[in-house]
Each structure stands twice: as C-alpha cells, then as structure tokens.
Design a protein around this motif. Structure first.
Motif, PDB file in Angstrom:
ATOM      1  N   LEU A  70       3.257  10.838  -7.527  1.00 47.75           N
ATOM      2  CA  LEU A  70       3.947  10.747  -6.751  1.00 47.75           C
ATOM      3  C   LEU A  70       3.239  12.678  -6.575  1.00 47.75           C
ATOM      4  CD1 LEU A  70       8.144  11.289  -8.021  1.00 47.75           C
ATOM      5  CD2 LEU A  70       6.863  10.375  -5.988  1.00 47.75           C
ATOM      6  N   THR A  71       3.290  13.231  -5.444  1.00 48.96           N
ATOM      7  CA  THR A  71       3.166  14.744  -4.704  1.00 48.96           C
ATOM      8  C   THR A  71       4.213  15.302  -5.317  1.00 48.96           C
ATOM      9  OG1 THR A  71       3.542  14.253  -2.607  1.00 48.96           O
ATOM     10  CG2 THR A  71       1.273  13.650  -2.885  1.00 48.96           C
TER      11      THR A  71
ATOM     12  N   PRO B  26       1.068  -1.254   0.311  1.00 53.96           N
ATOM     13  CA  PRO B  26       0.066   0.101   0.271  1.00 53.96           C
ATOM     14  C   PRO B  26       0.821   1.407  -0.102  1.00 53.96           C
ATOM     15  CG  PRO B  26      -0.661  -1.747   1.198  1.00 53.96           C
ATOM     16  CD  PRO B  26       0.357  -2.525   1.184  1.00 53.96           C
ATOM     17  N   LEU B  27       0.075   2.160  -0.589  1.00 54.65           N
ATOM     18  CA  LEU B  27       1.256   4.154  -0.979  1.00 54.65           C
ATOM     19  C   LEU B  27      -0.218   4.842  -0.398  1.00 54.65           C
ATOM     20  CD1 LEU B  27       3.008   5.382  -1.774  1.00 54.65           C
ATOM     21  CD2 LEU B  27       1.780   5.722  -4.345  1.00 54.65           C
ATOM     22  N   SER B  28       0.390   5.434   0.943  1.00 59.63           N
ATOM     23  CA  SER B  28      -0.038   6.399   0.618  1.00 59.63           C
ATOM     24  C   SER B  28      -0.385   7.825   0.511  1.00 59.63           C
ATOM     25  CB  SER B  28      -0.047   6.160   2.398  1.00 59.63           C
ATOM     26  OG  SER B  28      -0.920   7.866   2.913  1.00 59.63           O
ATOM     27  N   ILE B  29      -0.534   8.751   0.006  1.00 62.28           N
ATOM     28  CA  ILE B  29      -0.806   9.931  -0.968  1.00 62.28           C
ATOM     29  C   ILE B  29      -0.947  10.867   0.073  1.00 62.28           C
ATOM     30  CG2 ILE B  29      -0.932  10.784  -2.872  1.00 62.28           C
ATOM     31  CD1 ILE B  29      -1.071   8.713  -4.402  1.00 62.28           C
ATOM     32  N   ASP B  30      -0.483  12.318   0.155  1.00 58.95           N
ATOM     33  CA  ASP B  30      -0.789  13.097   0.585  1.00 58.95           C
ATOM     34  C   ASP B  30      -0.976  14.645   0.135  1.00 58.95           C
ATOM     35  OD1 ASP B  30      -1.467  15.716   2.931  1.00 58.95           O
ATOM     36  OD2 ASP B  30       1.167  15.357   3.404  1.00 58.95           O
TER      37      ASP B  30
ATOM     38  N   ALA C  81       0.219  14.233  -7.984  1.00 60.79           N
ATOM     39  CA  ALA C  81      -0.851  14.360  -7.505  1.00 60.79           C
ATOM     40  C   ALA C  81      -1.112  15.295  -6.575  1.00 60.79           C
ATOM     41  CB  ALA C  81      -1.160  12.930  -6.254  1.00 60.79           C
ATOM     42  N   SER C  82      -0.345  16.825  -6.597  1.00 64.99           N
ATOM     43  CA  SER C  82      -0.978  17.311  -5.501  1.00 64.99           C
ATOM     44  C   SER C  82      -1.929  18.861  -6.553  1.00 64.99           C
ATOM     45  CB  SER C  82       0.144  18.297  -5.378  1.00 64.99           C
ATOM     46  OG  SER C  82       0.657  17.144  -4.578  1.00 64.99           O
ATOM     47  N   PRO C  83      -2.766  18.666  -5.996  1.00 61.07           N
ATOM     48  CA  PRO C  83      -3.599  20.134  -6.357  1.00 61.07           C
ATOM     49  C   PRO C  83      -3.247  21.299  -6.143  1.00 61.07           C
ATOM     50  CG  PRO C  83      -4.166  19.389  -4.062  1.00 61.07           C
ATOM     51  CD  PRO C  83      -3.327  18.503  -3.693  1.00 61.07           C
TER      52      PRO C  83
ATOM     53  N   ARG D 149      -5.765  20.794   3.752  1.00 60.69           N
ATOM     54  CA  ARG D 149      -5.804  19.048   3.517  1.00 60.69           C
ATOM     55  C   ARG D 149      -7.171  18.795   3.342  1.00 60.69           C
ATOM     56  NH1 ARG D 149      -0.984  18.288   6.911  1.00 60.69           N
ATOM     57  NH2 ARG D 149       0.937  16.903   5.593  1.00 60.69           N
ATOM     58  N   GLU D 150      -8.593  19.669   2.812  1.00 65.26           N
ATOM     59  CA  GLU D 150      -9.427  19.307   2.418  1.00 65.26           C
ATOM     60  C   GLU D 150      -9.810  17.767   1.335  1.00 65.26           C
ATOM     61  OE1 GLU D 150     -13.304  20.488  -0.320  1.00 65.26           O
ATOM     62  OE2 GLU D 150     -11.625  22.271   0.286  1.00 65.26           O
ATOM     63  N   TYR D 151      -8.922  17.547   0.727  1.00 67.72           N
ATOM     64  CA  TYR D 151      -8.517  16.228   0.304  1.00 67.72           C
ATOM     65  C   TYR D 151      -8.392  14.632   0.995  1.00 67.72           C
ATOM     66  CZ  TYR D 151      -9.861  18.977  -3.689  1.00 67.72           C
ATOM     67  OH  TYR D 151      -9.957  19.891  -4.493  1.00 67.72           O
ATOM     68  N   GLY D 152      -7.658  15.508   2.220  1.00 73.70           N
ATOM     69  CA  GLY D 152      -7.033  13.985   2.200  1.00 73.70           C
ATOM     70  C   GLY D 152      -6.041  13.362   2.356  1.00 73.70           C
ATOM     71  N   PHE D 153      -5.824  12.228   2.870  1.00 71.07           N
ATOM     72  CA  PHE D 153      -4.875  11.265   2.352  1.00 71.07           C
ATOM     73  C   PHE D 153      -5.740  10.212   1.950  1.00 71.07           C
ATOM     74  CE2 PHE D 153      -1.991  13.178   5.990  1.00 71.07           C
ATOM     75  CZ  PHE D 153      -1.533  13.737   5.741  1.00 71.07           C
ATOM     76  N   ASP D 154      -4.577   9.155   0.623  1.00 73.25           N
ATOM     77  CA  ASP D 154      -5.882   8.534  -0.466  1.00 73.25           C
ATOM     78  C   ASP D 154      -4.490   7.547   0.622  1.00 73.25           C
ATOM     79  OD1 ASP D 154      -7.832   6.972  -1.614  1.00 73.25           O
ATOM     80  OD2 ASP D 154      -6.988   7.589  -3.500  1.00 73.25           O
ATOM     81  N   VAL D 155      -5.674   6.178   0.005  1.00 73.78           N
ATOM     82  CA  VAL D 155      -3.831   4.661   0.047  1.00 73.78           C
ATOM     83  C   VAL D 155      -4.893   3.633  -1.151  1.00 73.78           C
ATOM     84  CG1 VAL D 155      -3.947   2.275   0.939  1.00 73.78           C
ATOM     85  CG2 VAL D 155      -4.400   4.511   2.786  1.00 73.78           C
ATOM     86  N   VAL D 156      -3.285   3.740  -2.177  1.00 74.23           N
ATOM     87  CA  VAL D 156      -3.468   2.935  -2.991  1.00 74.23           C
ATOM     88  C   VAL D 156      -2.777   2.428  -3.434  1.00 74.23           C
ATOM     89  CG1 VAL D 156      -4.363   4.915  -4.850  1.00 74.23           C
ATOM     90  CG2 VAL D 156      -2.627   5.059  -4.408  1.00 74.23           C
TER      91      VAL D 156
END
Length: 255
Positions: free
Chosen positions: A114-115, A90-94, A137-139, A102-109
């Motif tokens: 990369l951020t 699993p990979l956690s993305i900030d 991945a970063s907004p 951090r309105e979008y929080g974290f995602d696990v994929v």
C-alpha cells in the motif's frame, strides 16, 4: 458460518481465505478486487544494505521488498494454486512522496505494498496487528526533487504503519513486516466467515447433500446424485451449497 462464494460477493472490510492465505477486501471494482494480506508474509528491511539502487535508497522499484514480493512470495501463491496470469491482475503503485514529487514515477507489479495515500483511504477497513509495524511503498523524500532530500537523510526513509494504526517513517535498512497488496480476479472462489443464517437457504434444507458428490472434466462441472460422503473420496465430496455458499459437513464432522 463459513461461505464459499466468488470474491466479488465478499464485502469490503471482510477477511477471506484463498490459496491457504488470508486477505482483507479493501475495494471492489467491476472485474477486480483490491486486497491486503491479513497477516505478515515476512519481516525484512525495505532495502538490504547489499542491494544496490539506481536512483534512491527508498525507491520501491528496485527495493529488496519488491524482489521478495515478485519472487518468493508469488512463487508461494502459485505453488498453492494461483494462476499468475489470470487470478492475479496487474497492480499500479504511485510512488509519489508527500511533497508531491514523482521522481520514482509508477511501478506495475503482481504483488506490492500500500502507499501512504491508500492507507489513508482504507485504514478503517484494515485489521490491526499486534506485531511490529509494516512497510508502505511511499518514500519520505526523493533524492533529486524533494527539498533537502539527501542532506536530511529523507531519501533513505520510507513510511510504515505501527501496530496501533498510526503511520510513521524509518530508515529503509530497518526490518518491519510485509503485508502484500494485490488486485485479484473477482471471479475467484474464496471462503469467508459470514454472519448469515447458520441453517442455510431453502435449497440447503431441501437438497440431499448426503447423496451428492461432484465431478469436473473438459465439458464442465456437475453434481452427481449418487454415493456422496460415503461413496466418494474426500476430495470429490460436495462441501458447500452452490446457492448460498454455506459450508457443509458430513455426519462424522457434526459437533
């Protein structure tokens, strides 16, 4: 020379091959290795216009890119021999925006991007590509917490890296390359180019690989000292040194 070793032995910044795909090592941890695809897996919009979103247009969590990575891309790796539940971890993305929201929080994929922060950490290890840019991945902003997130169109944009290594941002409807980022099991057997001794180790120069093959069964794996290149089919030939990892060639492959 080409070496065949466990992934944990591949130095950071080195590109290796597994499942017919090339990746670059970014970071070695105790049981996992953080890697980035050495080439584009595909080129596509961050979000296709027909794909709906729940919170923001540039939210990776329900983006078109994520659907591709977790769907067709992962299917491609599994078809090539990857174990999704053992080889790929699993990979956690900030999904933090640059203004700290951090309105979008974290995602696990299983496979992600990369951020912007990770690109800043690892950029010196990442090979440049001559193609157009590739998505991060970063907004840029989020719709409800970033200042003027909607009125400035900030919540429709995400970051990307151009071919010269500089980062920028663009509307998520634009098409750019996808370089998957993954956490891989450090025990994976991979191949990579090493600047080590082409002549191999003492074992290479002593052991008669021309009379060796191997077999794997429910009891384990072993070397067979009979037949070798001339007596076994290609898929059973011993093709690398188990000590130093040097790739071996039979006589008709020698230059």
């Amino acid at each position: 020379m080409v070496k065949h070793t466990k992934l944990r032995e591949v130095p950071a910044g080195t590109t290796f091959t597994v499942w017919d795909h090339r990746f670059t090592v970014l970071k070695q941890d105790e049981d996992r290795t953080f890697v980035l695809a050495a080439e584009f897996a595909t080129t596509m919009p961050f979000r296709r216009s027909e794909d709906e979103y729940k919170v923001g247009y540039n939210d990776f969590r329900d983006s078109s890119v994520r659907a591709y990575l977790e769907g067709p891309y992962m299917d491609e790796l599994v078809k090539a021999g990857a174990d999704r539940n053992g080889d790929i971890l699993p990979l956690s993305i900030d999904l933090k925006s640059p203004d700290g929201q951090r309105e979008y929080g974290f995602d696990v994929v299983s496979a992600g991007l990369l951020t912007l922060e990770q690109y800043g950490e690892f950029w010196q290890l990442i090979p440049l590509l001559d193609d157009d840019g590739w998505w991060l991945a970063s907004p840029y902003k989020t719709p409800n917490r970033s200042p003027y997130g909607y009125s400035s169109s900030g919540a429709t944009r995400a970051f990307l890296v151009y071919s010269d290594g500089n980062w920028y941002l663009n509307n998520c409807s634009s098409s750019y390359g996808i370089r998957p980022a993954l956490n891989l099991n450090s025990e994976l057997l991979v191949s990579w180019e090493s600047e080590g001794d082409e002549e191999g180790c003492e074992f290479c120069n002593t052991f008669d690989f021309g009379a060796a093959s191997y077999e794997v069964d429910k009891y384990g794996a072993r070397v067979l000292l009979a037949g070798g290149y001339n007596g076994f089919p290609k898929e059973r030939q011993l093709r690398f040194c188990p000590v130093c990892g040097r790739e071996l060639k039979n006589n008709d492959e020698e230059e």
